[in-house]
Design a protein around this motif. Structure first.
Motif, short mmCIF file in Angstrom:
data_model
loop_
_atom_site.label_atom_id
_atom_site.label_comp_id
_atom_site.label_asym_id
_atom_site.label_seq_id
_atom_site.Cartn_x
_atom_site.Cartn_y
_atom_site.Cartn_z
N GLU A 23 0.81 -1.22 0.00
CA GLU A 23 0.00 0.00 0.00
C GLU A 23 0.84 1.27 0.00
OE1 GLU A 23 -3.10 0.36 -0.49
OE2 GLU A 23 -4.00 -1.58 -0.10
N THR A 26 4.58 4.48 -4.40
CA THR A 26 5.60 4.13 -5.39
C THR A 26 6.65 5.23 -5.39
OG1 THR A 26 3.87 3.12 -6.68
CG2 THR A 26 5.93 3.57 -7.82
N GLN A 29 6.64 8.25 -7.70
CA GLN A 29 5.49 9.14 -7.68
C GLN A 29 5.67 10.26 -6.67
OE1 GLN A 29 3.97 8.46 -10.34
NE2 GLN A 29 2.10 7.33 -9.97
N LYS B 98 -0.64 -0.64 -9.29
CA LYS B 98 -1.20 0.30 -8.32
C LYS B 98 -0.82 1.75 -8.60
CE LYS B 98 1.42 1.18 -4.91
NZ LYS B 98 2.26 1.29 -3.74
N ALA B 99 0.02 1.97 -9.60
CA ALA B 99 0.44 3.35 -9.88
C ALA B 99 0.64 3.55 -11.38
CB ALA B 99 1.73 3.65 -9.14
N ASN B 147 -6.45 -6.19 -4.53
CA ASN B 147 -7.01 -5.65 -3.28
C ASN B 147 -6.27 -4.42 -2.76
OD1 ASN B 147 -4.70 -6.83 -2.50
ND2 ASN B 147 -5.59 -8.35 -1.12
N ARG B 148 -5.40 -3.85 -3.60
CA ARG B 148 -4.76 -2.59 -3.19
C ARG B 148 -5.79 -1.49 -3.16
NH1 ARG B 148 -1.26 -5.87 -2.99
NH2 ARG B 148 0.92 -5.62 -3.57
N ARG B 149 -5.76 -0.73 -2.08
CA ARG B 149 -6.76 0.33 -1.96
C ARG B 149 -6.22 1.67 -2.46
NH1 ARG B 149 -9.17 3.85 1.74
NH2 ARG B 149 -11.31 4.14 1.05
N ASN B 150 -4.97 1.96 -2.10
CA ASN B 150 -4.38 3.25 -2.49
C ASN B 150 -3.81 3.17 -3.91
OD1 ASN B 150 -4.85 4.46 0.05
ND2 ASN B 150 -3.06 3.39 0.86
N GLU B 152 -2.24 5.32 -7.24
CA GLU B 152 -1.55 6.58 -7.50
C GLU B 152 -1.56 6.89 -9.00
OE1 GLU B 152 2.31 5.72 -5.87
OE2 GLU B 152 1.25 4.69 -4.28
N ARG B 186 -4.75 8.71 -5.36
CA ARG B 186 -3.88 9.83 -4.97
C ARG B 186 -3.33 10.42 -6.26
NH1 ARG B 186 -0.38 6.92 -0.25
NH2 ARG B 186 -1.97 7.02 1.36
N GLU B 353 4.18 -2.96 -10.62
CA GLU B 353 3.16 -2.16 -9.91
C GLU B 353 2.99 -0.77 -10.52
OE1 GLU B 353 4.54 -1.90 -5.91
OE2 GLU B 353 3.65 -3.82 -5.38
N TYR B 354 4.02 -0.35 -11.20
CA TYR B 354 4.07 1.03 -11.72
C TYR B 354 4.26 0.98 -13.22
CZ TYR B 354 6.24 5.66 -12.56
OH TYR B 354 6.55 6.91 -13.04
#
Lengths: 46, 459
Positions: A23, A26, A29, B98-99, B147-150, B152, B186, B353-354
């Motif tokens: 969580e 990154t 970012q 996630k990003a 299941n990642r919540r945040n 970016e 975010r 992830e990015y």
């Protein structure tokens, strides 16, 4: 201790128990975009 | 592995595997260096002969040895590397996205000399991202984030404010998605400030978790490297706006972010210039470029840059004592609440992830690979089609890089930047050597600052 002062640190080994939730931010970012600065990110699963 | 060094009057011992940082006296510093290879009798003999008679007693030497043994026993000094097996779990992990770095505009209103995006075009053509492509990218992120919540999303370019309407629309769309999925976006924005105005500032303060404001420091330094399209300096144009924006964000959740080059190796002056103008969140980073560029940082520059980091670190400590402190991104280390070891081993997340998304919707492992078409991983319309690239990046970690094995900084940079490695060596499992040298120095300075701050608390 008289000769050694240990700074308050989180032992990395302890972080194996509850780590890896993914969580946290990154690194590219936050501010960099040309280096890798994982060490200064904050854990979101304290 | 233990790394010990002296800096600004502090003797620092870093136990790499546990992350523990010890500040020690002179005698202990010497004994730590011998401890793993020399028996106690020999250590005593050597210390008694090294230190002047009466300045060190046998009893003191025994005390030090006892303290070292206690720390070793507790796993806080000379601790073993127990992560090598753990990394197999990291490699097996199911990755999620996630990003995203959204290249909202492959166009720019400045022509910075060192731009890796080549004036915003990334070896391609000028193009702005459409709302449709951006929407698809956000949908992809929601669908692939497990299941990642945040989540970016960075609005990047080129210069993203050249396509600000799409930025606004995408934020509105993202907030709608949040309502229907248990996710939190975010949003962040990286801008050169040329088009910044009050309306954009208001929007950024409402919606952007962080803004990165590109400025290099002193006017002459900034204007030389960051001219406008008609070769005028851009400093005067942007500085007042950046100051206003930083204040309106209460000096938080932003960075003024500069690049230093071979032309301003005295970059601590640029950092302090920004601090003197009131900025509290500052990042000034070394340029990364091919060695033939006139502004490139060379191996010969390393010693000067390291001295400069020392100068900056000392000045930051002084200013902290005077209540004029500021954050310098590359000296920030969170010793008590920093990332877990899984994060430190697996690195920045590029290619897993990015991801970066081009204006027309192609996925790349990160913004720095954009334009190198062999790294296109798929697109927002058809999804990912290069699982081989994902696998390659997934395997990339601290243990896959031979150069990292004996490096004390490996859990702070996590093996460094994959793109830098690729650009200098043609593969992502190497490391950009100049960058490594500077990273090590920054970690040393950052830990020294922590030691000094610890003293301030005790005083």
């Amino acid at each position: 201790m008289k000769h050694i002062k240990t700074l308050n640190t989180r032992n990395l080994k302890e972080s194996m128990k509850k780590g890896g939730c993914g969580e946290c931010q990154t690194s590219c970012q936050s501010a960099c975009k040309t280096s890798c600065t994982v060490g200064n990110q904050s854990c979101e699963n304290k | 592995m233990v790394h010990q060094y002296k800096n600004n009057g502090y003797n620092i011992v870093l136990d790499v595997n546990s992350g523990c940082v010890h500040v020690v006296d002179e005698l202990t510093y010497d004994i730590v260096a011998l401890f793993q290879t020399t028996d106690k009798e020999d250590i005593t003999k050597q210390m008694l002969s090294k230190y002047e008679k009466d300045s060190v007693t046998q009893q003191e030497i025994e005390e030090v040895i006892k303290e070292i043994e206690e720390l070793k026993e507790a796993g806080n000094l000379f601790s073993e590397d127990i992560y090598k097996d753990y990394i197999f779990d990291v490699k097996k992990r199911q990755t999620v996205v996630k990003a995203l770095c959204l290249h909202i505009a492959h166009d720019c209103n400045l022509k910075c000399r060192y731009c890796f995006a080549e004036e915003g075009e990334y070896k391609g053509h000028r193009e702005l991202m459409s709302y449709e492509v951006g929407k698809k990218a956000l949908d992809f992120l929601i669908e692939n984030s497990g299941n990642r919540r945040n989540l970016e999303v960075d609005f990047f370019g080129g210069e993203p404010l050249m396509n600000f309407d799409v930025v606004k629309q995408l934020v509105v769309y993202g907030r709608e998605l949040e309502k229907h999925h248990d996710k939190k976006f975010r949003f962040t924005l990286t801008t050169n400030g040329v088009l910044l105005n009050d309306d954009i500032m208001e929007f950024a303060n409402k919606e952007m978790a962080n803004v990165v404001l590109s400025i290099d420091g002193r006017k002459e330094v900034h204007d030389y490297m960051r001219p406008t399209r008609n070769n005028k300096g851009s400093y005067e144009l942007i500085m007042p706006k950046f100051q206003k924006l930083a204040e309106s964000r209460n000096q938080n959740n932003y960075y003024v972010r500069g690049t230093f080059t071979h032309h301003n190796l005295d970059f601590s002056k640029d950092v302090l210039h920004l601090a003197d103008l009131g900025f509290k969140q500052i990042s000034v980073e070394p340029v990364v470029s091919q060695p033939e560029e006139p502004y490139a940082i060379t191996e010969e520059d390393i010693a000067t840059i390291c001295e400069e980091y020392d100068t900056l670190a000392k000045e930051m400590i002084q200013r902290k004592k005077e209540g004029r402190d500021f954050n310098f991104f590359h000296f920030m280390i969170d010793l008590t609440g920093g990332p877990c070891v899984a994060k430190r081993l697996s690195g920045c997340g590029s290619g897993t992830e990015y991801l970066a998304v081009t204006p027309w919707g192609d996925f790349y492992p990160c913004h720095q690979f954009v334009g190198n078409e062999e790294f296109i991983m798929g697109n927002v319309f058809d999804g990912m089609n290069r699982t081989d690239i994902i696998d390659c990046f997934k395997q990339c970690n601290v243990y896959s890089k031979p150069k990292c094995q004996d490096c004390f900084a490996k859990y702070y940079c996590s093996g460094g930047c994959a793109a830098n490695s690729y650009n200098f060596h043609g593969n992502i499992n190497d490391a950009y050597d100049i960058g490594c040298e500077l990273q090590r120095k920054r970690v040393e300075c950052a830990l020294m600052i922590k030691a000094a701050e610890n003293d301030m608390v005790s005083e």
